[in-house]
Structures are given as C-alpha cells and as structure tokens.
Design a protein around this motif. Structure first.
Motif, PDB file in Angstrom:
ATOM      1  N   GLU A  46       0.885  -1.186  -0.046  1.00 56.16           N
ATOM      2  CA  GLU A  46       0.101   0.288   0.067  1.00 56.16           C
ATOM      3  C   GLU A  46       0.829   1.338   0.049  1.00 56.16           C
ATOM      4  OE1 GLU A  46      -3.014   2.319   2.971  1.00 56.16           O
ATOM      5  OE2 GLU A  46      -2.933   0.366   3.087  1.00 56.16           O
ATOM      6  N   ILE A  47       0.498   2.211  -0.678  1.00 55.45           N
ATOM      7  CA  ILE A  47       1.344   3.480  -1.057  1.00 55.45           C
ATOM      8  C   ILE A  47       1.009   4.259   0.199  1.00 55.45           C
ATOM      9  CG2 ILE A  47       1.735   5.453  -2.291  1.00 55.45           C
ATOM     10  CD1 ILE A  47       1.293   3.750  -4.834  1.00 55.45           C
ATOM     11  N   ARG A  48       1.815   4.623   1.047  1.00 53.88           N
ATOM     12  CA  ARG A  48       2.028   5.461   2.156  1.00 53.88           C
ATOM     13  C   ARG A  48       2.094   7.020   1.932  1.00 53.88           C
ATOM     14  NH1 ARG A  48      -0.633   3.776   6.792  1.00 53.88           N
ATOM     15  NH2 ARG A  48      -0.720   1.266   6.690  1.00 53.88           N
ATOM     16  N   LYS A  49       3.314   7.178   1.125  1.00 53.36           N
ATOM     17  CA  LYS A  49       3.747   8.339   0.829  1.00 53.36           C
ATOM     18  C   LYS A  49       4.609   8.567  -0.481  1.00 53.36           C
ATOM     19  CE  LYS A  49       6.540  12.188   2.523  1.00 53.36           C
ATOM     20  NZ  LYS A  49       7.623  12.481   3.577  1.00 53.36           N
ATOM     21  N   ILE A  50       4.268   9.549  -1.398  1.00 55.95           N
ATOM     22  CA  ILE A  50       5.147   9.437  -2.528  1.00 55.95           C
ATOM     23  C   ILE A  50       5.941  10.808  -2.510  1.00 55.95           C
ATOM     24  CG2 ILE A  50       4.729   9.860  -5.170  1.00 55.95           C
ATOM     25  CD1 ILE A  50       2.078   8.378  -5.012  1.00 55.95           C
ATOM     26  N   ASP A  51       7.122  10.660  -2.652  1.00 57.94           N
ATOM     27  CA  ASP A  51       8.341  11.990  -2.605  1.00 57.94           C
ATOM     28  C   ASP A  51       8.864  11.987  -4.125  1.00 57.94           C
ATOM     29  OD1 ASP A  51      10.275  13.756  -2.412  1.00 57.94           O
ATOM     30  OD2 ASP A  51      10.901  12.844  -0.712  1.00 57.94           O
ATOM     31  N   LYS A  56      11.261   8.590  -4.429  1.00 53.81           N
ATOM     32  CA  LYS A  56      11.022   7.766  -3.617  1.00 53.81           C
ATOM     33  C   LYS A  56       9.511   7.310  -2.972  1.00 53.81           C
ATOM     34  CE  LYS A  56      15.497   7.769  -0.955  1.00 53.81           C
ATOM     35  NZ  LYS A  56      16.012   7.674  -0.050  1.00 53.81           N
ATOM     36  N   VAL A  57       9.184   6.089  -2.769  1.00 50.79           N
ATOM     37  CA  VAL A  57       7.675   5.992  -2.626  1.00 50.79           C
ATOM     38  C   VAL A  57       7.986   5.047  -1.224  1.00 50.79           C
ATOM     39  CG1 VAL A  57       7.786   3.846  -3.777  1.00 50.79           C
ATOM     40  CG2 VAL A  57       5.619   4.856  -3.086  1.00 50.79           C
ATOM     41  N   THR A  58       7.017   5.402  -0.178  1.00 44.93           N
ATOM     42  CA  THR A  58       7.028   4.758   1.247  1.00 44.93           C
ATOM     43  C   THR A  58       5.912   3.781   0.889  1.00 44.93           C
ATOM     44  OG1 THR A  58       7.819   6.739   2.336  1.00 44.93           O
ATOM     45  CG2 THR A  58       6.711   5.096   3.640  1.00 44.93           C
ATOM     46  N   LEU A  59       6.235   2.587   1.227  1.00 46.27           N
ATOM     47  CA  LEU A  59       5.333   1.471   1.106  1.00 46.27           C
ATOM     48  C   LEU A  59       5.241   0.693   2.481  1.00 46.27           C
ATOM     49  CD1 LEU A  59       6.581   0.212  -2.339  1.00 46.27           C
ATOM     50  CD2 LEU A  59       4.601   1.323  -1.841  1.00 46.27           C
ATOM     51  N   ARG A  60       3.685   0.312   2.588  1.00 40.67           N
ATOM     52  CA  ARG A  60       3.577  -0.791   3.505  1.00 40.67           C
ATOM     53  C   ARG A  60       3.603  -2.158   2.595  1.00 40.67           C
ATOM     54  NH1 ARG A  60      -1.985  -1.239   6.401  1.00 40.67           N
ATOM     55  NH2 ARG A  60      -2.292  -2.446   4.414  1.00 40.67           N
ATOM     56  N   HIS A  61       4.599  -2.939   2.931  1.00 41.19           N
ATOM     57  CA  HIS A  61       4.686  -4.222   2.098  1.00 41.19           C
ATOM     58  C   HIS A  61       4.790  -5.488   2.781  1.00 41.19           C
ATOM     59  CE1 HIS A  61       8.912  -4.899   3.073  1.00 41.19           C
ATOM     60  NE2 HIS A  61       8.962  -3.534   3.018  1.00 41.19           N
ATOM     61  N   PHE A  87       0.479   7.211  -9.548  1.00 40.31           N
ATOM     62  CA  PHE A  87      -0.054   6.644  -8.490  1.00 40.31           C
ATOM     63  C   PHE A  87      -0.402   7.723  -7.434  1.00 40.31           C
ATOM     64  CE2 PHE A  87       2.724   3.711 -10.428  1.00 40.31           C
ATOM     65  CZ  PHE A  87       2.092   2.321 -10.414  1.00 40.31           C
ATOM     66  N   LYS A  88      -1.254   7.509  -6.550  1.00 41.69           N
ATOM     67  CA  LYS A  88      -1.400   8.146  -5.324  1.00 41.69           C
ATOM     68  C   LYS A  88      -1.494   7.584  -4.045  1.00 41.69           C
ATOM     69  CE  LYS A  88      -6.445   7.559  -5.972  1.00 41.69           C
ATOM     70  NZ  LYS A  88      -7.639   8.114  -6.284  1.00 41.69           N
ATOM     71  N   GLU A  89      -1.265   8.275  -3.061  1.00 39.09           N
ATOM     72  CA  GLU A  89      -0.912   7.624  -1.811  1.00 39.09           C
ATOM     73  C   GLU A  89      -2.446   6.901  -1.166  1.00 39.09           C
ATOM     74  OE1 GLU A  89       0.169  10.910   0.945  1.00 39.09           O
ATOM     75  OE2 GLU A  89       1.634  11.216  -0.334  1.00 39.09           O
ATOM     76  N   GLY A  90      -2.344   5.935  -0.747  1.00 41.29           N
ATOM     77  CA  GLY A  90      -3.441   5.037  -0.311  1.00 41.29           C
ATOM     78  C   GLY A  90      -3.752   3.983  -1.239  1.00 41.29           C
ATOM     79  N   GLU A  91      -3.331   3.914  -2.484  1.00 46.17           N
ATOM     80  CA  GLU A  91      -3.259   2.959  -3.399  1.00 46.17           C
ATOM     81  C   GLU A  91      -2.887   1.346  -3.049  1.00 46.17           C
ATOM     82  OE1 GLU A  91      -4.257   4.197  -7.764  1.00 46.17           O
ATOM     83  OE2 GLU A  91      -2.267   5.007  -7.107  1.00 46.17           O
ATOM     84  N   SER A  92      -3.458   0.408  -3.311  1.00 43.08           N
ATOM     85  CA  SER A  92      -3.169  -0.916  -3.259  1.00 43.08           C
ATOM     86  C   SER A  92      -2.486  -1.134  -4.357  1.00 43.08           C
ATOM     87  CB  SER A  92      -4.165  -1.836  -2.888  1.00 43.08           C
ATOM     88  OG  SER A  92      -4.567  -1.765  -1.619  1.00 43.08           O
TER      89      SER A  92
END
Length: 112
Positions: A46-51, A56-61, A87-92
């Motif tokens: 799940e995308i938590r943050k996009i920089d 970089k992308v912060t992911l809960r994986h 992509f956007k934050e919160g997407e699976s």
C-alpha cells in the motif's frame, strides 16, 4: 565362486550408504541456500507516501523474499521516478523489488 563372494561383499558395502543417503533426505528443508539469489516476484503493498522530488515511495509491504525482508513500512527509491506520477497515496499496488546498486529498489509497480 571367489567372484560371487567378492560381488556379495561389494554389494553389501554399497547398499547401506545409498540407503542412508536416501533416508537422510526425509524432513530436510529444501529452501534455497542463502547464497542463491531468488528471482524477484511481485509483492502486495500500500502506498503511504510519494516523494516525487527524491524519487522515492513509502510502502507498507508484505515480505520481500528475494531481498530477505520481512513485512514493514519503508521508503524505497524507484528505478523509474517518473512513473510515480501515475499513483496516489493510499492505493493498493503490486510491487517488484530488486537490489539496484546495492539498495533495495522498486523496479516495477502496478495497481491491483
């Protein structure tokens, strides 16, 4: 007759090691050794943050087997930073990771 005895001795000596070797495979862990590289496979995340600026992308994986990483939330560099605009934050997403220049990196990311 001497040849028959010799053959019997040779067969008797050859049998137990083969039986022992066959029996020793029972219950063995057949996972690849740590030295063998596993092929990258897609991982649910799940995308938590996009920089965009840092690429970089912060992911809960879920666990990333080919990198030996357990499930966690972490920021990763993206091999193609321009792809982040899709992509956007919160997407699976389904993400493929690999080691690029010694760093765990997102090499492919797709919406679920």
């Amino acid at each position: 007759m001497k040849h028959v005895k010799t053959l019997a001795i040779v067969l008797a000596l050859a049998g137990p090691p083969a039986a022992f070797a066959a029996g020793s495979m029972d219950g063995m862990d057949m996972k690849p050794s740590a030295g063998l590289k596993q092929a990258p496979r897609p991982v649910a995340a799940e995308i938590r943050k996009i920089d965009m600026k840092a690429g970089k992308v912060t992911l809960r994986h879920d666990p990333i087997e080919n990198l030996g990483m357990s499930a966690m939330t972490m920021a990763f560099p993206v091999q193609d930073p321009a792809s982040l605009k899709h992509f956007k934050e919160g997407e699976s997403v389904s993400v493929t990771f690999d080691n690029v220049n010694g760093k765990p990196t997102v090499v492919e990311m797709q919406r679920k």
